[in-house]
Scaffold this motif. Sequence first.
Motif, mmCIF file in Angstrom:
data_model
loop_
_atom_site.group_PDB
_atom_site.id
_atom_site.type_symbol
_atom_site.label_atom_id
_atom_site.label_comp_id
_atom_site.label_asym_id
_atom_site.label_seq_id
_atom_site.Cartn_x
_atom_site.Cartn_y
_atom_site.Cartn_z
ATOM 1 N N LEU A 74 0.820 -1.205 0.000
ATOM 2 C CA LEU A 74 0.000 0.000 0.000
ATOM 3 C C LEU A 74 0.859 1.263 0.000
ATOM 4 N N THR A 75 2.088 1.146 0.465
ATOM 5 C CA THR A 75 3.007 2.285 0.504
ATOM 6 C C THR A 75 3.967 2.187 -0.683
ATOM 7 N N PRO A 76 4.110 3.215 -1.485
ATOM 8 C CA PRO A 76 5.028 3.173 -2.631
ATOM 9 C C PRO A 76 6.453 2.900 -2.166
ATOM 10 N N PRO A 77 7.166 2.024 -2.829
ATOM 11 C CA PRO A 77 8.553 1.745 -2.445
ATOM 12 C C PRO A 77 9.464 2.903 -2.845
ATOM 13 N N GLU A 78 10.640 2.955 -2.227
ATOM 14 C CA GLU A 78 11.600 4.002 -2.575
ATOM 15 C C GLU A 78 12.078 3.848 -4.014
ATOM 16 N N TRP A 136 4.499 -5.970 -8.027
ATOM 17 C CA TRP A 136 3.740 -6.791 -8.982
ATOM 18 C C TRP A 136 3.007 -7.862 -8.179
ATOM 19 N N ILE A 137 1.682 -7.800 -8.236
ATOM 20 C CA ILE A 137 0.839 -8.767 -7.535
ATOM 21 C C ILE A 137 0.201 -9.686 -8.580
ATOM 22 N N SER A 196 9.346 0.285 -13.427
ATOM 23 C CA SER A 196 8.082 1.007 -13.281
ATOM 24 C C SER A 196 6.936 0.139 -13.797
ATOM 25 N N PRO A 197 5.738 0.268 -13.237
ATOM 26 C CA PRO A 197 4.624 -0.586 -13.651
ATOM 27 C C PRO A 197 4.163 -0.333 -15.077
ATOM 28 N N GLY A 201 -1.678 0.717 -11.350
ATOM 29 C CA GLY A 201 -1.651 1.852 -10.436
ATOM 30 C C GLY A 201 -0.344 2.615 -10.570
ATOM 31 N N LYS A 202 -0.170 3.609 -9.740
ATOM 32 C CA LYS A 202 1.028 4.441 -9.848
ATOM 33 C C LYS A 202 2.278 3.704 -9.380
ATOM 34 N N HIS A 203 2.133 2.856 -8.374
ATOM 35 C CA HIS A 203 3.308 2.130 -7.867
ATOM 36 C C HIS A 203 3.090 0.613 -7.845
ATOM 37 N N TYR A 204 2.075 0.151 -8.526
ATOM 38 C CA TYR A 204 1.797 -1.292 -8.526
ATOM 39 C C TYR A 204 1.126 -1.701 -9.837
#
Length: 312
Positions: free
Chosen positions: A21-25, A30-31, A125-126, A96-99
Amino acid sequence: MKTRLVQKGDFTMVEDIHETLTPPESGFYWIDADVDDLVLLQPLFHLHDLAVEDCLSEEEQRPALEIYDTHYFIVLNSIRFDDEEIFLRALNIFLGKHYIITVTRQKIQELRAIKPQLWNEEVNSPDRFLYHLVDLVIDNYVSVGDRIEDKIEKLEEDILMNTKKTHLNEIIGLRGEILWLKKMLVPQRDVVATLNRKELRLIDNQLQKYFDDIHDNAVKIVDTFDTLRDLMGNLREAYQASVANRANEIMRIFTALTTIFMPLTFVTGLFGMNFTNVLGILEIPHADIYIFGLMGILGLCMFILFRKKGWI
């Protein structure tokens, strides 16, 4: 469900889904999930109800792109061809933006094939992950199109060499599958066109240029399956012509045989009557042997003549 942190193509497994849920650094998550996992994923990522409903539906899905506030929902059809039947399997993607979340009902080979590409290209990047995934899906259609074309050529050769009733069933079945694929390819081409042309904030503008190449391939694939559809029509005409030629060949042989036996029938009719003297011939010793010999010579001469003319 498998959750991975992807950083420049390197994978790190994530045990706690709540970490995503928190964007990584650096990198993205990828789920890789099944449809049953949406019960957990929907409230966490606020996935739109209509998109989740489409994923859960067992009806055949058409390729589509839906834009929501926090994510995009993309439906693609992965193709599989086992030389007997063509299968399409829905590949549902939440970007999503980070996933990026991929949701499937069955195993899809593109999800396995993408892993070495992510590592080789150092994907971080996704949206770039999405590019490589769409590229694999479209390329697979090219491969299947080539295999279908090879099958059509082999089927045509078999028909010309030895026509069978089963060939017609193969033609009808394969043509139906090609027409069905054609209907699914057009909306998939349109999805790629949207990824290429429309301003999408979750996809980098420079990356969209790469989607142009995928779109060109998608257009070529649609044209290829149009050509395959026409080839199936030609193949059916070849089958019908081969059956007609075979029937004509059989009729020609029967006609030739009937013609050969016509003079023999005349001879038997002339000398087979119950008279003690037929033209004074039956009083000749061994006249029956001469008559059989005459019949044999007539039949042989006509057979040789027909063979020379190419009629039998």
